[in-house]
Scaffold this motif. Structure first.
Motif, PDB file in Angstrom:
ATOM      1  N   LEU A 155      -9.072   4.671   6.036  1.00 16.77           N
ATOM      2  CA  LEU A 155      -7.611   4.533   6.040  1.00 16.77           C
ATOM      3  C   LEU A 155      -7.244   3.104   5.678  1.00 16.77           C
ATOM      4  CD1 LEU A 155      -6.900   6.533   9.324  1.00 16.77           C
ATOM      5  CD2 LEU A 155      -6.788   7.365   6.961  1.00 16.77           C
ATOM      6  N   ASP A 156      -6.614   2.943   4.531  1.00 22.96           N
ATOM      7  CA  ASP A 156      -6.302   1.608   4.040  1.00 22.96           C
ATOM      8  C   ASP A 156      -4.955   1.121   4.585  1.00 22.96           C
ATOM      9  OD1 ASP A 156      -6.361  -0.755   2.661  1.00 22.96           O
ATOM     10  OD2 ASP A 156      -5.746   0.128   0.743  1.00 22.96           O
ATOM     11  N   ARG A 157      -4.969   0.635   5.794  1.00 23.81           N
ATOM     12  CA  ARG A 157      -3.811  -0.012   6.413  1.00 23.81           C
ATOM     13  C   ARG A 157      -2.634   0.922   6.751  1.00 23.81           C
ATOM     14  NH1 ARG A 157      -1.884  -3.164   2.120  1.00 23.81           N
ATOM     15  NH2 ARG A 157      -2.703  -1.357   1.044  1.00 23.81           N
ATOM     16  N   ILE A 158      -2.898   1.978   7.500  1.00 21.73           N
ATOM     17  CA  ILE A 158      -1.825   2.836   8.012  1.00 21.73           C
ATOM     18  C   ILE A 158      -0.977   2.006   8.978  1.00 21.73           C
ATOM     19  CG2 ILE A 158      -1.319   4.887   9.427  1.00 21.73           C
ATOM     20  CD1 ILE A 158      -2.536   5.576   6.686  1.00 21.73           C
ATOM     21  N   GLN A 159       0.349   2.097   8.838  1.00 15.81           N
ATOM     22  CA  GLN A 159       1.239   1.257   9.642  1.00 15.81           C
ATOM     23  C   GLN A 159       1.753   1.926  10.912  1.00 15.81           C
ATOM     24  OE1 GLN A 159       1.785  -1.996   8.555  1.00 15.81           O
ATOM     25  NE2 GLN A 159       0.183  -1.340   7.154  1.00 15.81           N
ATOM     26  N   ASP A 160       2.034   3.211  10.821  1.00 14.29           N
ATOM     27  CA  ASP A 160       2.757   3.892  11.888  1.00 14.29           C
ATOM     28  C   ASP A 160       1.776   4.541  12.871  1.00 14.29           C
ATOM     29  OD1 ASP A 160       4.102   5.801  13.406  1.00 14.29           O
ATOM     30  OD2 ASP A 160       5.430   6.404  11.791  1.00 14.29           O
ATOM     31  N   PRO A 161       1.851   4.176  14.161  1.00 17.64           N
ATOM     32  CA  PRO A 161       0.929   4.748  15.155  1.00 17.64           C
ATOM     33  C   PRO A 161       0.996   6.275  15.205  1.00 17.64           C
ATOM     34  CG  PRO A 161       2.515   3.239  16.215  1.00 17.64           C
ATOM     35  CD  PRO A 161       2.777   3.195  14.745  1.00 17.64           C
ATOM     36  N   HIS A 162       2.185   6.831  14.950  1.00 22.44           N
ATOM     37  CA  HIS A 162       2.276   8.297  14.978  1.00 22.44           C
ATOM     38  C   HIS A 162       1.520   8.924  13.823  1.00 22.44           C
ATOM     39  CE1 HIS A 162       5.705   6.988  17.459  1.00 22.44           C
ATOM     40  NE2 HIS A 162       5.224   7.929  18.228  1.00 22.44           N
TER      41      HIS A 162
ATOM     42  N   ASN B 241     -14.076  -5.655   5.970  1.00 22.38           N
ATOM     43  CA  ASN B 241     -13.849  -5.611   4.547  1.00 22.38           C
ATOM     44  C   ASN B 241     -14.084  -4.191   4.036  1.00 22.38           C
ATOM     45  OD1 ASN B 241     -14.207  -5.771   1.747  1.00 22.38           O
ATOM     46  ND2 ASN B 241     -14.865  -7.910   1.889  1.00 22.38           N
ATOM     47  N   LEU B 242     -12.993  -3.478   3.734  1.00 18.16           N
ATOM     48  CA  LEU B 242     -13.131  -2.069   3.346  1.00 18.16           C
ATOM     49  C   LEU B 242     -13.888  -1.909   2.025  1.00 18.16           C
ATOM     50  CD1 LEU B 242      -9.765  -0.286   4.295  1.00 18.16           C
ATOM     51  CD2 LEU B 242     -11.878  -0.472   5.614  1.00 18.16           C
ATOM     52  N   SER B 243     -13.769  -2.920   1.140  1.00 17.26           N
ATOM     53  CA  SER B 243     -14.504  -2.866  -0.121  1.00 17.26           C
ATOM     54  C   SER B 243     -16.001  -2.791   0.138  1.00 17.26           C
ATOM     55  CB  SER B 243     -14.271  -4.148  -0.919  1.00 17.26           C
ATOM     56  OG  SER B 243     -13.207  -3.985  -1.770  1.00 17.26           O
ATOM     57  N   ARG B 244     -16.431  -3.605   1.066  1.00 20.17           N
ATOM     58  CA  ARG B 244     -17.865  -3.588   1.379  1.00 20.17           C
ATOM     59  C   ARG B 244     -18.269  -2.292   2.061  1.00 20.17           C
ATOM     60  NH1 ARG B 244     -19.638  -9.246   3.817  1.00 20.17           N
ATOM     61  NH2 ARG B 244     -21.454  -7.988   4.406  1.00 20.17           N
TER      62      ARG B 244
ATOM     63  N   ARG C  81      -5.529  -1.376  -5.201  1.00 22.51           N
ATOM     64  CA  ARG C  81      -6.177  -1.169  -6.485  1.00 22.51           C
ATOM     65  C   ARG C  81      -7.688  -1.446  -6.460  1.00 22.51           C
ATOM     66  NH1 ARG C  81      -4.363  -3.825 -12.099  1.00 22.51           N
ATOM     67  NH2 ARG C  81      -2.552  -4.259 -10.793  1.00 22.51           N
ATOM     68  N   LEU C  82      -8.061  -2.510  -5.761  1.00 24.69           N
ATOM     69  CA  LEU C  82      -9.481  -2.870  -5.692  1.00 24.69           C
ATOM     70  C   LEU C  82     -10.315  -1.727  -5.114  1.00 24.69           C
ATOM     71  CD1 LEU C  82     -11.584  -5.142  -6.043  1.00 24.69           C
ATOM     72  CD2 LEU C  82     -11.166  -5.771  -3.656  1.00 24.69           C
ATOM     73  N   LEU C  83      -9.768  -1.080  -4.101  1.00 24.68           N
ATOM     74  CA  LEU C  83     -10.495   0.030  -3.478  1.00 24.68           C
ATOM     75  C   LEU C  83     -10.554   1.231  -4.415  1.00 24.68           C
ATOM     76  CD1 LEU C  83      -9.216  -0.052   0.228  1.00 24.68           C
ATOM     77  CD2 LEU C  83     -11.460  -0.730  -0.640  1.00 24.68           C
ATOM     78  N   VAL C  84      -9.459   1.457  -5.153  1.00 21.39           N
ATOM     79  CA  VAL C  84      -9.450   2.564  -6.118  1.00 21.39           C
ATOM     80  C   VAL C  84     -10.542   2.312  -7.162  1.00 21.39           C
ATOM     81  CG1 VAL C  84      -8.121   3.798  -7.870  1.00 21.39           C
ATOM     82  CG2 VAL C  84      -6.980   3.007  -5.794  1.00 21.39           C
ATOM     83  N   GLU C  85     -10.613   1.061  -7.628  1.00 19.62           N
ATOM     84  CA  GLU C  85     -11.595   0.722  -8.663  1.00 19.62           C
ATOM     85  C   GLU C  85     -13.030   0.839  -8.155  1.00 19.62           C
ATOM     86  OE1 GLU C  85     -10.209  -3.102  -9.838  1.00 19.62           O
ATOM     87  OE2 GLU C  85      -8.633  -2.283 -11.143  1.00 19.62           O
ATOM     88  N   LYS C  86     -13.239   0.506  -6.918  1.00 21.24           N
ATOM     89  CA  LYS C  86     -14.581   0.590  -6.326  1.00 21.24           C
ATOM     90  C   LYS C  86     -15.041   2.033  -6.121  1.00 21.24           C
ATOM     91  CE  LYS C  86     -16.123  -3.484  -4.255  1.00 21.24           C
ATOM     92  NZ  LYS C  86     -16.757  -4.165  -5.367  1.00 21.24           N
ATOM     93  N   SER C  87     -14.080   2.960  -6.040  1.00 22.68           N
ATOM     94  CA  SER C  87     -14.468   4.313  -5.652  1.00 22.68           C
ATOM     95  C   SER C  87     -15.003   5.093  -6.850  1.00 22.68           C
ATOM     96  CB  SER C  87     -13.284   5.022  -4.994  1.00 22.68           C
ATOM     97  OG  SER C  87     -12.226   5.113  -5.907  1.00 22.68           O
ATOM     98  N   ASP C  88     -15.587   6.268  -6.577  1.00 19.82           N
ATOM     99  CA  ASP C  88     -16.207   7.065  -7.634  1.00 19.82           C
ATOM    100  C   ASP C  88     -15.201   7.886  -8.425  1.00 19.82           C
ATOM    101  OD1 ASP C  88     -19.097   6.544  -7.154  1.00 19.82           O
ATOM    102  OD2 ASP C  88     -18.642   7.407  -5.190  1.00 19.82           O
ATOM    103  N   GLY C  89     -13.980   7.991  -7.913  1.00 22.11           N
ATOM    104  CA  GLY C  89     -13.001   8.792  -8.627  1.00 22.11           C
ATOM    105  C   GLY C  89     -11.709   8.864  -7.850  1.00 22.11           C
TER     106      GLY C  89
END
Lengths: 245, 245
Positions: free
Chosen positions: B99-106, B155-158, B202-210
């Motif tokens: 989860l890339d930085r969800i803001q809302d606790p609910h 570091n989510l990228s790692r 974007r960095l995470l999108v680029e790191k992923s397989d698709g």
């Protein structure tokens, strides 16, 4: 009725909603998006009042106004009879959801948004006992409540009968139903979802043609109702797209 | 840390969480469920303090306490390395969500609940920029956060690289990805979901397989993130159950 939030105001304008008055945050730092929206509203001849943060919060009854609010006539609900006629004239099978007394405006808003995305034709809610379309619902729906026909019915049991008489299969979403991956989900369908605490009322379950469930990997009580609706309506959409189940 | 709500306290006890102290509404009208819970807590030798509505609200920082709160040590996060080893020893393919930085606790709470139900092995959240497991998250998760391993990573990228190195396919959930019904969803999988305003970085999108998307019936911006996660994880679960897509 006061509406607030950029998407809500945008969607209201897209469907031709008449704004009686608009309230925009008095700022030298308006985004490009906001400037465009302001121009659009001005071109329609609507009075724009520039207000400070505090006043905008007071008008919106929310901190979530995103710099804009507007006054409109009440939200316009759809008429069940009219909507059913429209659906019958169309070339697709009916896809309707019935909400049995949803309590939380954020759940109702999220459900409306999912229903719009999944191609639901119509949402039916009861006159009493559940949340109607409020400013908070409009905000959480990201304005899609303006594009989604929503009918308020006095008696959901009678609505279920009405749908069945028109050849629509009505299923109640409950914990002990048939998993959706074992069901035929083609043809005209209505799904009934219950409220946050108590699920679908027994009378409505008994009136329906069958019970449907989300298959779970682990034993648990239930999911959040807006998540359940999202899972089910996209599952139905997919079954229809692929012409199989 | 204070936890509140009947299901939250129940689930905490089920996984053997030590309660330092419990607070129960002082009432002559306790439900059978509440009496049982009180007895269970008393049997564990935990001090129970009877408090009035106002005090319970102050302790819980919420009106949503359902008559009970308790003090526990902090919520225990899981260790990524350990969890991956456990998954590798198991007989099922990995199923992870990031989860890339969800803001809302609910939203976070509802996501945890859905992930538990769909059989997700592990949730990865970032140390900074997003919501962690708070009392409100525990409440919205209906206590399932106690049963769901959740790792906090610097570091989510790692983390994405680490998962890929272990043969897990990582897909970013975005608006312009491949519709999930056109993808192979078997094998070890991790799905990345972005936050409410900005989606996956974007960095995470680029790191992923698709990239993966929810197919929509009507053009729209996005769904509520907890609804999107629910739809996707149950879709993956179904693809695995049926051994096809």
């Amino acid at each position: 009725m006061i509406i607030y939030g950029r998407n809500v105001v945008k969607e209201a304008l897209k469907v031709g909603t008449h704004l009686k008055r608009a309230y925009i945050l008095n700022s030298n730092n308006l985004s490009q998006e906001m400037k465009q929206l302001e121009n659009q509203i001005r071109h329609l001849g609507v009075t724009i009042e520039k207000v400070d943060e505090k006043k905008l919060e007071a008008i919106s009854h929310s901190k979530d106004h995103q710099g804009i609010a507007a006054k409109i006539r009440d939200y316009r609900y759809a008429d069940l009879e009219n909507e059913l006629k429209k659906i019958e004239k169309g070339d697709r099978d009916a896809f309707i959801i019935i909400l049995d007394r949803i309590q939380d405006p954020h759940n109702l808003g999220a459900i409306i948004r999912s229903a719009y995305g999944a191609g639901v034709d119509l949402i039916v809610i009861p006159e009493k006992g559940g949340c109607h379309v409020t400013p908070a619902v409009l905000k959480t729906s990201a304005g899609y409540a303006f594009k989604m026909p929503i009918c308020v019915e006095k008696n959901l049991s009678r609505s279920v009968e009405e749908l069945k008489n028109r050849g629509i299969w009505v299923y109640a979403a409950v914990m002990d139903g048939t998993p959706y991956d074992e069901m035929e989900l083609k043809g005209p369908i209505a799904l009934i979802f219950g409220n946050e605490g108590n699920g679908v009322r027994r009378l409505l379950v008994e009136k329906s043609d069958g019970k449907i469930s989300i298959p779970m990997a682990r034993k648990m009580d239930s999911l959040n109702v807006s998540v359940s609706v999202g899972i089910m309506v996209f599952r139905v959409m997919e079954a229809r797209r692929h012409g199989n189940n």
